[in-house]
Design an enzyme around this catalytic site. Structure first.
Site, PDB file in Angstrom:
ATOM      1  N   HIS A   1      12.225   6.408  17.456  1.00 45.46           N
ATOM      2  CA  HIS A   1      12.425   7.795  17.893  1.00 45.46           C
ATOM      3  C   HIS A   1      12.986   8.628  16.747  1.00 45.46           C
ATOM      4  O   HIS A   1      13.846   8.183  15.983  1.00 45.46           O
ATOM      5  CB  HIS A   1      13.297   7.870  19.143  1.00 45.46           C
ATOM      6  CG  HIS A   1      14.758   7.556  18.954  1.00 45.46           C
ATOM      7  ND1 HIS A   1      15.679   8.505  18.578  1.00 45.46           N
ATOM      8  CD2 HIS A   1      15.455   6.417  19.139  1.00 45.46           C
ATOM      9  CE1 HIS A   1      16.884   7.964  18.534  1.00 45.46           C
ATOM     10  NE2 HIS A   1      16.776   6.687  18.859  1.00 45.46           N
TER      11      HIS A   1
ATOM     12  N   ASP B   1      20.813   6.986  13.465  1.00 41.84           N
ATOM     13  CA  ASP B   1      20.230   6.692  14.769  1.00 41.84           C
ATOM     14  C   ASP B   1      19.315   7.863  15.111  1.00 41.84           C
ATOM     15  O   ASP B   1      19.777   8.873  15.606  1.00 41.84           O
ATOM     16  CB  ASP B   1      21.340   6.522  15.808  1.00 41.84           C
ATOM     17  CG  ASP B   1      20.837   6.346  17.234  1.00 41.84           C
ATOM     18  OD1 ASP B   1      19.617   6.133  17.414  1.00 41.84           O
ATOM     19  OD2 ASP B   1      21.663   6.441  18.158  1.00 41.84           O
TER      20      ASP B   1
ATOM     21  N   GLU C   1      14.068  10.479  22.801  1.00 43.72           N
ATOM     22  CA  GLU C   1      14.673   9.226  23.266  1.00 43.72           C
ATOM     23  C   GLU C   1      16.097   9.437  23.747  1.00 43.72           C
ATOM     24  O   GLU C   1      16.531   8.803  24.718  1.00 43.72           O
ATOM     25  CB  GLU C   1      14.646   8.191  22.133  1.00 43.72           C
ATOM     26  CG  GLU C   1      15.024   6.778  22.561  1.00 43.72           C
ATOM     27  CD  GLU C   1      16.524   6.486  22.497  1.00 43.72           C
ATOM     28  OE1 GLU C   1      16.941   5.420  22.994  1.00 43.72           O
ATOM     29  OE2 GLU C   1      17.282   7.315  21.947  1.00 43.72           O
ATOM     30  N   GLU C   2      16.830  10.309  23.067  1.00 42.48           N
ATOM     31  CA  GLU C   2      18.245  10.497  23.402  1.00 42.48           C
ATOM     32  C   GLU C   2      18.452  11.145  24.769  1.00 42.48           C
ATOM     33  O   GLU C   2      19.569  11.159  25.281  1.00 42.48           O
ATOM     34  CB  GLU C   2      18.931  11.340  22.321  1.00 42.48           C
ATOM     35  CG  GLU C   2      18.959  10.697  20.936  1.00 42.48           C
ATOM     36  CD  GLU C   2      19.868   9.470  20.855  1.00 42.48           C
ATOM     37  OE1 GLU C   2      20.518   9.140  21.870  1.00 42.48           O
ATOM     38  OE2 GLU C   2      19.918   8.849  19.781  1.00 42.48           O
TER      39      GLU C   2
ATOM     40  N   ASP D   1      15.054   0.262  16.747  1.00 41.98           N
ATOM     41  CA  ASP D   1      16.182   1.161  16.993  1.00 41.98           C
ATOM     42  C   ASP D   1      17.380   0.614  16.231  1.00 41.98           C
ATOM     43  O   ASP D   1      17.228  -0.255  15.370  1.00 41.98           O
ATOM     44  CB  ASP D   1      16.465   1.267  18.500  1.00 41.98           C
ATOM     45  CG  ASP D   1      17.022   2.631  18.905  1.00 41.98           C
ATOM     46  OD1 ASP D   1      17.931   3.135  18.199  1.00 41.98           O
ATOM     47  OD2 ASP D   1      16.557   3.198  19.906  1.00 41.98           O
TER      48      ASP D   1
ATOM     49  N   HIS E   1      26.565   7.518  16.957  1.00 43.27           N
ATOM     50  CA  HIS E   1      26.801   8.821  17.600  1.00 43.27           C
ATOM     51  C   HIS E   1      28.084   9.472  17.105  1.00 43.27           C
ATOM     52  O   HIS E   1      28.788  10.156  17.853  1.00 43.27           O
ATOM     53  CB  HIS E   1      26.820   8.686  19.130  1.00 43.27           C
ATOM     54  CG  HIS E   1      25.461   8.486  19.711  1.00 43.27           C
ATOM     55  ND1 HIS E   1      25.153   8.777  21.036  1.00 43.27           N
ATOM     56  CD2 HIS E   1      24.312   8.039  19.166  1.00 43.27           C
ATOM     57  CE1 HIS E   1      23.874   8.510  21.252  1.00 43.27           C
ATOM     58  NE2 HIS E   1      23.350   8.049  20.131  1.00 43.27           N
TER      59      HIS E   1
END
Length: 359
Positions: A69, A177, A209-210, A232, A315
């Site tokens: 992603h 990410d 995706e998030e 990922d 994150h």
């Protein structure tokens, strides 16, 4: 496939792709950059209705899709005050306490404007306030330094203004990410352009995706793949009770669990052993929380595997990966595809499956 190919440096790719904003649903800028980079290594590419980029290396053998992603977590303006302050909310899984005092860009229809995330100083907090974990009701974006701040509208996106850097093979940057996995796919495509294989490879850089993952599922559907590898990131160098520690610098983690296909995972591990690529085991008890959960359900089902790059500070404004882990992941993907036609996995038959479905 273009003739002119230039060797891509992994560290430079990581820093380049993490410097391009691409929040969920607004990934076009980073996908356009990826499309240009991929051009020498593919036969065709297209965008899906959900905005994902699909690059195709044609072949006469089984179809395999590599998924990463391209979106990143960000923010959206939810309220504007007359004195030049904004309220905002997260697009994806932010912890608000990690973003206090960060510089940001507010992306308006007329261009981007500078902002700073503010918070009440400790001198003015009550004892009770000082004990609370900050949330979106207690932080704000100060944009009053811009003469044209009134160009900002509710719904405008906000991204952190964080610049990545490298030190001794380690990358610190925002959006690793999952741009680290995008780079792993690009490097795999570079390798596969030099390897003879009958496999037909779909490199799918997916959207959103998030916030749920519709980009990967629709990309898998339109590509009609038989096998899928979702790439990922996973928590590196973290002690998670009851689970093995995934170590930074020890290679990608290959997931084992109900959302992965046992025989396909065995193929990946066989390839890793054949080429001395270090891998780690990541047990998945149920849903993985990645695009794997969606890809495996596409059409009549896709034999799916999950390969994850160890990452620390997920994150956060700065995330951390090792260049070597990204490169080892790329090698694993390339050789997985190269040996897919000869590994002896029973290929699924759409016709037989659909015939059984109709009985």
């Amino acid at each position: 496939m273009a003739d002119k190919q230039v060797e891509l440096k992994t560290n430079e790719l990581l820093l380049k792709l993490t410097s391009i904003p691409g929040p969920s649903g607004y990934e076009d800028g980073v996908l356009s950059e990826i499309e240009q980079i991929m051009e020498p290594y593919i036969d065709e590419c297209f965008r899906t209705p959900m905005g994902s980029l699909v690059c195709v290396k044609k072949g006469s053998g089984p179809k395999v899709g590599f998924f990463a992603h391209a979106d990143q977590i960000a923010f959206v303006v939810t309220k504007i005050y007359e004195d030049g302050f904004l309220r905002f909310s997260g697009v994806g899984g932010w912890d608000p306490k990690t973003i206090i005092s960060q510089k940001v860009w507010v992306h308006t229809k007329k261009g981007k404007l500078r902002g700073v995330i503010g918070f009440m100083p400790p001198h003015l907090q009550t004892t009770e306030e000082s004990k609370k974990v900050p949330d979106y009701d207690r932080i704000f974006v100060d944009v009053m330094m811009n003469q044209n701040w009134k160009d900002i509208s509710i719904g405008d996106l906000v991204t952190l203004d964080v610049e990545g850097f490298e030190k001794n093979g380690t990358i610190f940057a925002p959006a690793l990410d999952n741009r680290a996995s995008c780079v792993a796919i690009i490097k795999a495509a570079e390798l596969l352009s030099k390897i003879k294989t009958d496999a037909q490879v779909y490199y799918i850089f997916s959207t959103q995706e998030e916030i749920g993952g519709p980009g990967a599922k629709s990309g898998a559907y339109i590509s009609e793949i038989e096998y899928g590898v979702v790439i990922d990131v996973t928590h590196g160098d973290e002690d998670v009770p009851g689970y093995p520690k995934i170590k930074m610098g020890e290679g990608p983690a290959v997931a084992i669990g109900p959302v992965t296909n046992k025989k396909f995972v065995e193929h990946i591990n066989t390839v890793a052993g054949k080429y001395n690529i270090k891998t780690q085991i990541e047990p998945i008890a149920g849903r993985s929380g990645t695009d794997t959960d969606e890809v495996q359900l596409t059409r009549i089902g896709v034999k799916t595997a999950l390969v994850s790059i160890p990452l620390k500070y997920m994150h956060n404004p700065y995330e951390k990966v090792f260049v070597k882990d990204v490169e080892d992941t790329a090698k694993l993907l390339a050789f997985c595809a190269a040996h897919l036609p000869e590994i002896g996995i029973e290929e699924p038959s759409r016709d037989s499956a659909l015939a059984k479905e109709g009985e």
